[in-house]
Design a protein around this motif. Structure first.
Motif, PDB file in Angstrom:
ATOM      1  N   LEU A   3       0.317  -1.464  -0.063  1.00 50.45           N
ATOM      2  CA  LEU A   3       0.110   0.374  -0.365  1.00 50.45           C
ATOM      3  C   LEU A   3       0.675   1.430   0.447  1.00 50.45           C
ATOM      4  O   LEU A   3       0.516   1.945  -0.998  1.00 50.45           O
ATOM      5  N   THR A   4       1.733   1.432   0.909  1.00 54.23           N
ATOM      6  CA  THR A   4       3.205   2.897   0.856  1.00 54.23           C
ATOM      7  C   THR A   4       3.549   2.360  -0.783  1.00 54.23           C
ATOM      8  O   THR A   4       3.646   3.859  -1.059  1.00 54.23           O
ATOM      9  N   LEU A   5       3.931   1.255  -0.579  1.00 59.20           N
ATOM     10  CA  LEU A   5       4.700   1.716  -2.621  1.00 59.20           C
ATOM     11  C   LEU A   5       3.891   2.221  -3.055  1.00 59.20           C
ATOM     12  O   LEU A   5       4.095   3.022  -4.150  1.00 59.20           O
ATOM     13  N   HIS A   6       2.620   1.454  -3.740  1.00 57.97           N
ATOM     14  CA  HIS A   6       1.609   1.866  -4.362  1.00 57.97           C
ATOM     15  C   HIS A   6       1.450   3.594  -4.034  1.00 57.97           C
ATOM     16  O   HIS A   6       1.053   3.684  -5.983  1.00 57.97           O
ATOM     17  N   ARG A   7       1.186   4.304  -2.917  1.00 58.29           N
ATOM     18  CA  ARG A   7       1.308   5.459  -3.164  1.00 58.29           C
ATOM     19  C   ARG A   7       1.787   6.325  -3.729  1.00 58.29           C
ATOM     20  O   ARG A   7       2.028   7.320  -4.209  1.00 58.29           O
ATOM     21  N   PHE A   8       3.663   5.867  -3.144  1.00 53.50           N
ATOM     22  CA  PHE A   8       4.688   6.043  -3.716  1.00 53.50           C
ATOM     23  C   PHE A   8       5.161   6.488  -5.065  1.00 53.50           C
ATOM     24  O   PHE A   8       5.483   7.230  -6.236  1.00 53.50           O
ATOM     25  N   ALA A   9       4.038   5.187  -5.845  1.00 58.82           N
ATOM     26  CA  ALA A   9       4.393   4.691  -7.579  1.00 58.82           C
ATOM     27  C   ALA A   9       3.814   5.824  -8.135  1.00 58.82           C
ATOM     28  O   ALA A   9       4.011   6.424  -9.154  1.00 58.82           O
ATOM     29  N   LEU A  10       2.666   5.933  -7.323  1.00 59.08           N
ATOM     30  CA  LEU A  10       1.143   6.491  -8.171  1.00 59.08           C
ATOM     31  C   LEU A  10       2.054   7.997  -8.139  1.00 59.08           C
ATOM     32  O   LEU A  10       2.081   8.687  -9.068  1.00 59.08           O
ATOM     33  N   GLY A  11       2.801   9.099  -6.925  1.00 58.16           N
ATOM     34  CA  GLY A  11       3.546   9.952  -7.256  1.00 58.16           C
ATOM     35  C   GLY A  11       4.528  10.412  -7.570  1.00 58.16           C
ATOM     36  O   GLY A  11       4.804  11.090  -8.487  1.00 58.16           O
ATOM     37  N   LEU A  12       4.862   8.995  -8.576  1.00 54.88           N
ATOM     38  CA  LEU A  12       6.606   8.834  -8.984  1.00 54.88           C
ATOM     39  C   LEU A  12       6.252   9.332 -10.279  1.00 54.88           C
ATOM     40  O   LEU A  12       7.055  10.446 -11.156  1.00 54.88           O
ATOM     41  N   LYS A  52       3.371  10.100 -11.980  1.00 54.53           N
ATOM     42  CA  LYS A  52       2.687  10.657 -12.378  1.00 54.53           C
ATOM     43  C   LYS A  52       1.272  10.387 -13.459  1.00 54.53           C
ATOM     44  O   LYS A  52       1.197  11.397 -13.805  1.00 54.53           O
ATOM     45  N   SER A  53       1.013   8.894 -13.193  1.00 53.32           N
ATOM     46  CA  SER A  53       0.171   8.132 -14.370  1.00 53.32           C
ATOM     47  C   SER A  53      -0.082   7.131 -13.891  1.00 53.32           C
ATOM     48  O   SER A  53       0.565   5.778 -13.725  1.00 53.32           O
ATOM     49  N   VAL A  54      -1.653   6.806 -13.760  1.00 60.08           N
ATOM     50  CA  VAL A  54      -1.735   5.374 -13.346  1.00 60.08           C
ATOM     51  C   VAL A  54      -1.646   4.123 -14.099  1.00 60.08           C
ATOM     52  O   VAL A  54      -1.263   3.140 -14.105  1.00 60.08           O
ATOM     53  N   LYS A  55      -1.866   4.920 -15.801  1.00 60.96           N
ATOM     54  CA  LYS A  55      -1.729   3.647 -16.934  1.00 60.96           C
ATOM     55  C   LYS A  55      -0.281   3.228 -16.721  1.00 60.96           C
ATOM     56  O   LYS A  55      -0.233   2.221 -16.875  1.00 60.96           O
ATOM     57  N   LEU A  56       0.581   4.563 -16.544  1.00 62.52           N
ATOM     58  CA  LEU A  56       2.536   3.519 -16.257  1.00 62.52           C
ATOM     59  C   LEU A  56       2.392   3.224 -15.142  1.00 62.52           C
ATOM     60  O   LEU A  56       3.293   1.676 -15.736  1.00 62.52           O
ATOM     61  N   TRP A  57       2.661   3.337 -14.680  1.00 65.26           N
ATOM     62  CA  TRP A  57       1.938   2.599 -13.201  1.00 65.26           C
ATOM     63  C   TRP A  57       1.629   1.193 -13.862  1.00 65.26           C
ATOM     64  O   TRP A  57       2.452   0.281 -12.965  1.00 65.26           O
ATOM     65  N   ASN A  58       0.821   1.047 -14.277  1.00 70.70           N
ATOM     66  CA  ASN A  58      -0.014   0.094 -13.837  1.00 70.70           C
ATOM     67  C   ASN A  58       0.843  -0.857 -15.012  1.00 70.70           C
ATOM     68  O   ASN A  58       0.930  -1.746 -14.867  1.00 70.70           O
ATOM     69  N   TRP A  59       1.396  -0.487 -16.152  1.00 64.78           N
ATOM     70  CA  TRP A  59       2.207  -1.116 -17.380  1.00 64.78           C
ATOM     71  C   TRP A  59       3.215  -1.635 -16.691  1.00 64.78           C
ATOM     72  O   TRP A  59       3.720  -3.340 -16.476  1.00 64.78           O
ATOM     73  N   VAL A  60       3.771  -0.907 -15.403  1.00 63.84           N
ATOM     74  CA  VAL A  60       5.342  -1.272 -14.875  1.00 63.84           C
ATOM     75  C   VAL A  60       5.101  -2.916 -14.217  1.00 63.84           C
ATOM     76  O   VAL A  60       5.834  -3.792 -13.967  1.00 63.84           O
ATOM     77  N   GLN A  61       3.762  -2.675 -13.290  1.00 63.68           N
ATOM     78  CA  GLN A  61       3.259  -3.577 -12.339  1.00 63.68           C
ATOM     79  C   GLN A  61       2.954  -4.849 -13.523  1.00 63.68           C
ATOM     80  O   GLN A  61       3.443  -6.221 -12.854  1.00 63.68           O
ATOM     81  N   ILE A  62       2.586  -4.486 -14.432  1.00 64.43           N
ATOM     82  CA  ILE A  62       1.889  -5.947 -15.314  1.00 64.43           C
ATOM     83  C   ILE A  62       4.023  -6.272 -15.913  1.00 64.43           C
ATOM     84  O   ILE A  62       3.419  -7.956 -16.203  1.00 64.43           O
ATOM     85  N   VAL A  63       4.910  -5.472 -16.469  1.00 61.41           N
ATOM     86  CA  VAL A  63       6.011  -6.010 -16.227  1.00 61.41           C
ATOM     87  C   VAL A  63       6.554  -7.564 -15.236  1.00 61.41           C
ATOM     88  O   VAL A  63       6.702  -8.381 -15.738  1.00 61.41           O
ATOM     89  N   LEU A  64       6.280  -6.348 -14.481  1.00 58.24           N
ATOM     90  CA  LEU A  64       6.193  -6.773 -12.982  1.00 58.24           C
ATOM     91  C   LEU A  64       6.076  -8.097 -13.018  1.00 58.24           C
ATOM     92  O   LEU A  64       6.625  -9.284 -12.424  1.00 58.24           O
ATOM     93  N   ILE A  65       4.585  -8.485 -13.351  1.00 60.62           N
ATOM     94  CA  ILE A  65       3.773  -9.554 -13.149  1.00 60.62           C
ATOM     95  C   ILE A  65       4.645 -11.042 -13.736  1.00 60.62           C
ATOM     96  O   ILE A  65       4.745 -11.528 -13.105  1.00 60.62           O
ATOM     97  N   LEU A  66       4.652 -10.154 -15.200  1.00 58.59           N
ATOM     98  CA  LEU A  66       5.453 -11.770 -16.556  1.00 58.59           C
ATOM     99  C   LEU A  66       6.999 -11.893 -16.010  1.00 58.59           C
ATOM    100  O   LEU A  66       7.086 -13.302 -15.550  1.00 58.59           O
ATOM    101  N   PHE A  67       7.727 -10.882 -15.561  1.00 60.34           N
ATOM    102  CA  PHE A  67       9.064 -11.530 -15.385  1.00 60.34           C
ATOM    103  C   PHE A  67       9.504 -11.973 -13.442  1.00 60.34           C
ATOM    104  O   PHE A  67       9.948 -13.133 -14.100  1.00 60.34           O
ATOM    105  N   VAL A  68       8.244 -12.101 -13.057  1.00 60.54           N
ATOM    106  CA  VAL A  68       7.998 -12.580 -11.480  1.00 60.54           C
ATOM    107  C   VAL A  68       7.495 -14.232 -12.067  1.00 60.54           C
ATOM    108  O   VAL A  68       7.737 -14.924 -11.645  1.00 60.54           O
ATOM    109  N   LEU A  69       6.401 -14.676 -12.645  1.00 59.47           N
ATOM    110  CA  LEU A  69       6.379 -16.049 -13.327  1.00 59.47           C
ATOM    111  C   LEU A  69       7.565 -16.060 -13.856  1.00 59.47           C
ATOM    112  O   LEU A  69       7.315 -17.919 -13.550  1.00 59.47           O
TER     113      LEU A  69
END
Length: 203
Positions: free
Chosen positions: A67-76, A78-95
């Protein structure tokens, strides 16, 4: 969220995670628990409950860290879509890592990578279903953060079991995973009910 709700979240998550881990742990090795009589069974269940409770505490720390990381990343970003794409890439990497790195680290010459695909894929499908439920109960922007938390964060919390050769057995992997996945599912789906809102990412 007031102190009463925080206490409820803490103890309910602890109880759900510990109970689920104890049940699965006993069922996966039932003969060992019942072969020594009633006292052996009681102490065995209490021991497994304690281990699962400790693991569920890890899940709670992971949730508030995300939850802390999520809020920090949104501020970093500055775009929900960009942060979501970063998370998607990380999800695939983890898989990929969850399948391939375990195969490289632990597979014998007789084993194929197929045997290391089943559990990660089952976990991934389950996490998709939970994330979809979160989206239904809150808003469409909640799907990717929920999936990232359920899959990527749970996998990170699962790392101690995944990287220790002595517990790299299906039984112990499930014993470690069960408290994590149940605790994380409960936390994710109960928080917006406790706060009376939703995990909105567009603020």
């Amino acid at each position: 969220m007031n102190a009463r709700k925080l206490v409820y979240l803490f103890f309910s998550t602890l109880l759900i995670g510990a109970s689920s881990g104890a049940i699965v742990g006993v069922l996966l090795d039932l003969e060992t628990y019942i072969s020594g009589g009633i006292l052996n069974f009681i102490f065995g269940v209490l021991w497994m409950f304690g281990i699962s409770a400790a693991i569920s505490l890890v899940a709670q720390m992971g949730y508030f860290a995300y939850l802390t990381l999520h809020r920090f990343a949104l501020g970093l970003f500055k775009s929900v879509k960009l942060w979501n794409w970063v998370q998607i890439v990380l999800i695939l990497f983890v898989l990929f890592d969850l399948i391939y790195l375990r195969y490289v680290a632990f597979a014998s010459e007789e084993e194929t990578i197929a045997g290391y695909v089943i559990m990660p894929l089952l976990l991934f499908v389950y996490c998709i279903l939970v994330a979809f439920r979160k989206q239904q109960e809150t808003n469409k922007e909640a799907f990717v953060p929920a999936l990232f938390f359920m899959f990527a964060v749970t996998t990170i919390e699962w790392v101690p079991a995944l990287t220790v050769e002595t517990v790299n057995e299906t039984k112990w992997l499930w014993i470690y995973l069960t408290p994590l996945i149940t605790a994380n599912t409960w936390q994710l789906l109960i928080l917006h009910r406790l706060t009376g809102g939703s995990l909105r990412t567009n603020k």
